[in-house]
Design an enzyme around this catalytic site. Structure first.
Site, PDB file in Angstrom:
ATOM      1  N   THR A   2     -12.639  -4.415   0.940  1.00 40.35           N
ATOM      2  CA  THR A   2     -12.030  -3.922  -0.286  1.00 40.35           C
ATOM      3  C   THR A   2     -12.192  -4.585  -1.451  1.00 40.35           C
ATOM      4  O   THR A   2     -12.553  -4.341  -2.318  1.00 40.35           O
ATOM      5  CB  THR A   2     -10.609  -3.369  -0.205  1.00 40.35           C
ATOM      6  OG1 THR A   2     -10.339  -2.637   0.832  1.00 40.35           O
ATOM      7  CG2 THR A   2     -10.187  -3.008  -1.401  1.00 40.35           C
TER       8      THR A   2
ATOM      9  N   SER B 299     -13.630  -4.089   7.276  1.00 43.73           N
ATOM     10  CA  SER B 299     -13.250  -4.864   8.384  1.00 43.73           C
ATOM     11  C   SER B 299     -12.359  -4.454   9.541  1.00 43.73           C
ATOM     12  O   SER B 299     -12.316  -4.946  10.762  1.00 43.73           O
ATOM     13  CB  SER B 299     -12.417  -6.327   8.046  1.00 43.73           C
ATOM     14  OG  SER B 299     -10.954  -5.834   7.641  1.00 43.73           O
TER      15      SER B 299
ATOM     16  N   THR C  47      -9.031  -6.927   4.560  1.00 43.11           N
ATOM     17  CA  THR C  47      -7.747  -7.334   4.939  1.00 43.11           C
ATOM     18  C   THR C  47      -7.145  -6.830   6.240  1.00 43.11           C
ATOM     19  O   THR C  47      -6.444  -7.449   6.903  1.00 43.11           O
ATOM     20  CB  THR C  47      -6.659  -6.632   3.822  1.00 43.11           C
ATOM     21  OG1 THR C  47      -6.604  -5.455   3.839  1.00 43.11           O
ATOM     22  CG2 THR C  47      -7.064  -7.190   2.501  1.00 43.11           C
ATOM     23  N   ASP C  48      -7.915  -5.882   6.802  1.00 38.56           N
ATOM     24  CA  ASP C  48      -7.454  -5.100   8.031  1.00 38.56           C
ATOM     25  C   ASP C  48      -7.528  -5.930   9.004  1.00 38.56           C
ATOM     26  O   ASP C  48      -6.749  -5.867   9.978  1.00 38.56           O
ATOM     27  CB  ASP C  48      -8.326  -3.674   8.393  1.00 38.56           C
ATOM     28  CG  ASP C  48      -7.942  -2.616   7.269  1.00 38.56           C
ATOM     29  OD1 ASP C  48      -6.847  -2.753   6.918  1.00 38.56           O
ATOM     30  OD2 ASP C  48      -8.529  -1.665   7.323  1.00 38.56           O
TER      31      ASP C  48
HETATM   32  N1  ASP Z   1     -10.372  -1.248   5.200  1.00 36.17           N
HETATM   33  C1  ASP Z   1     -10.509  -2.492   4.303  1.00 36.17           C
HETATM   34  C2  ASP Z   1     -10.958  -3.605   4.972  1.00 36.17           C
HETATM   35  O1  ASP Z   1     -10.365  -4.137   6.010  1.00 36.17           O
HETATM   36  C3  ASP Z   1      -9.060  -2.775   3.642  1.00 36.17           C
HETATM   37  C4  ASP Z   1      -9.163  -3.941   2.873  1.00 36.17           C
HETATM   38  O2  ASP Z   1     -10.080  -4.645   2.895  1.00 36.17           O
HETATM   39  O3  ASP Z   1      -8.250  -4.181   2.252  1.00 36.17           O
HETATM   40  O4  ASP Z   1     -12.328  -3.967   5.013  1.00 36.17           O
END
Ligand code: ASP
Length: 320
Positions: A16, A62, A95-96
């Site tokens: 993200t 991610s 973040t995932d």
């Molecule tokens: N789906 C995203 C990822 O993990 C979520 C994020 O980065 O906050 O790439």
């Protein structure tokens, strides 16, 4: 502190932090991994004068992280850290699975210089994007030799790789550090450190990690819950799983239906570890020794960390 002319290398992997949405008001309906790492750095004016290099290692959401990217990332980090001119490495990430990548790098590299992962809960196009400040903080840490090892920085908090947990699905303050607490705080470039980490070398299997990620041991996670079915473990055994982590209830307790199947796994030579599906606490063994089910607990590790640990352990067992 490394000299001010030493470089920080920023490795981009997507997430993200590199996401973009149709409008600045949209913090949920965006596309992750849209912008290159150069663009992320260019969006932070305070980084303009700093000696940085950017390298795009991957470009993915991610949630889709895989072993091939982990392999490429570990190799890229190791290569950059070998350069005397490089003070440290920053990794921009989603973040995932941030906590999984952080733990993996921690266990296979145990780097002698700072490796700082960062991420964002809001896309780069958001009205109040959190990525630019996180990236600036990450570069500050990566320049400071005292922060050797793998950590993550988000929202002004510094997390040791082993303590990082994503605790909220969409809130800006999405991360926690479990029972251990955060490692430090960073504000306006000033870092406050609360505790030191025990120096630990890499896992003995680190050097034996097959270059072909398809050869990495297959370890899956099964969750124990009301109405759990033995068939979920049996199906994994039939599909060739080589190790299992059971994310148990409470202090790593396992539904009796799964226990029987876990015994079948053990009999087939497939090791099984018990973790806890609770956010904090891990698994504490009873004073009387192993629980009657004889499945070892994984201590403070989360199920995702236990899975990495078991994969690496299996590599050691596999070694000639
Ligand atoms: N789906 C995203 C990822 O993990 C979520 C994020 O980065 O906050 O790439």
């Amino acid at each position: 502190m490394a000299s001010s002319d030493s470089k920080v290398v920023v490795l981009g992997t997507g997430g993200t932090i590199a996401g973009s949405a149709a409008t600045a008001a949209d913090s949920i309906g965006y596309r992750a991994a849209s912008l290159g790492v150069e663009a992320l750095v260019a969006a932070v004016p305070a980084l303009a004068e700093q000696p940085l290099e950017c390298l795009q290692v991957a470009q993915l959401d991610s949630k889709d992280m895989d072993f091939a990217v982990w392999q490429a990332l570990a190799a890229a980090v190791a290569q950059q850290l070998q350069r005397p001119a490089v003070a440290g490495v920053v990794i921009t990430h989603g973040t995932d699975t941030l906590e999984e990548t952080a733990y993996f790098l921690h266990r296979v590299l145990a780097p002698p210089k700072p490796v700082v992962l960062t991420a964002a809960m809001r896309p780069a196009t958001a009205l109040l994007a959190d990525g630019p400040q996180n990236l600036l903080d990450a570069v500050t840490l990566a320049r400071a030799a005292a922060w050797r090892g793998v950590q993550a920085v988000l929202g002004g908090r510094v997390y040791a790789a082993a303590d990082l947990r994503k605790r909220h699905g969409w809130h800006l303050e999405a991360f926690g550090a479990g029972d251990a607490g955060v490692l430090g705080l960073i504000q306006d470039g000033r870092v406050q450190r609360f505790r030191e980490l025990r120096a630990a070398g890499p896992h003995p299997a680190a050097a034996a990690l097959p270059a072909d990620a398809a050869q990495w041991p297959i370890v899956d996670i099964v969750v124990s819950h009301a109405g759990a079915r033995a068939e979920s473990i049996d199906a994994l055994l039939a599909a060739g799983v080589q190790g299992l982590v059971i994310a148990g209830t409470g202090n790593g307790s396992v539904h009796r239906a799964l226990l029987q199947a876990a015994q079948r796994a053990l009999a087939a030579g497939v090791p099984v570890l018990r973790a806890s599906r609770c956010l904090d606490g891990g698994v504490v063994e009873g004073a009387g020794g192993a629980l009657p089910d004889a499945l070892p607990g994984c201590g403070a590790l989360t199920p995702w960390q236990a899975r990495i640990e078991l994969m690496l352990d299996l590599l050691v067992r596999r070694a000639p």
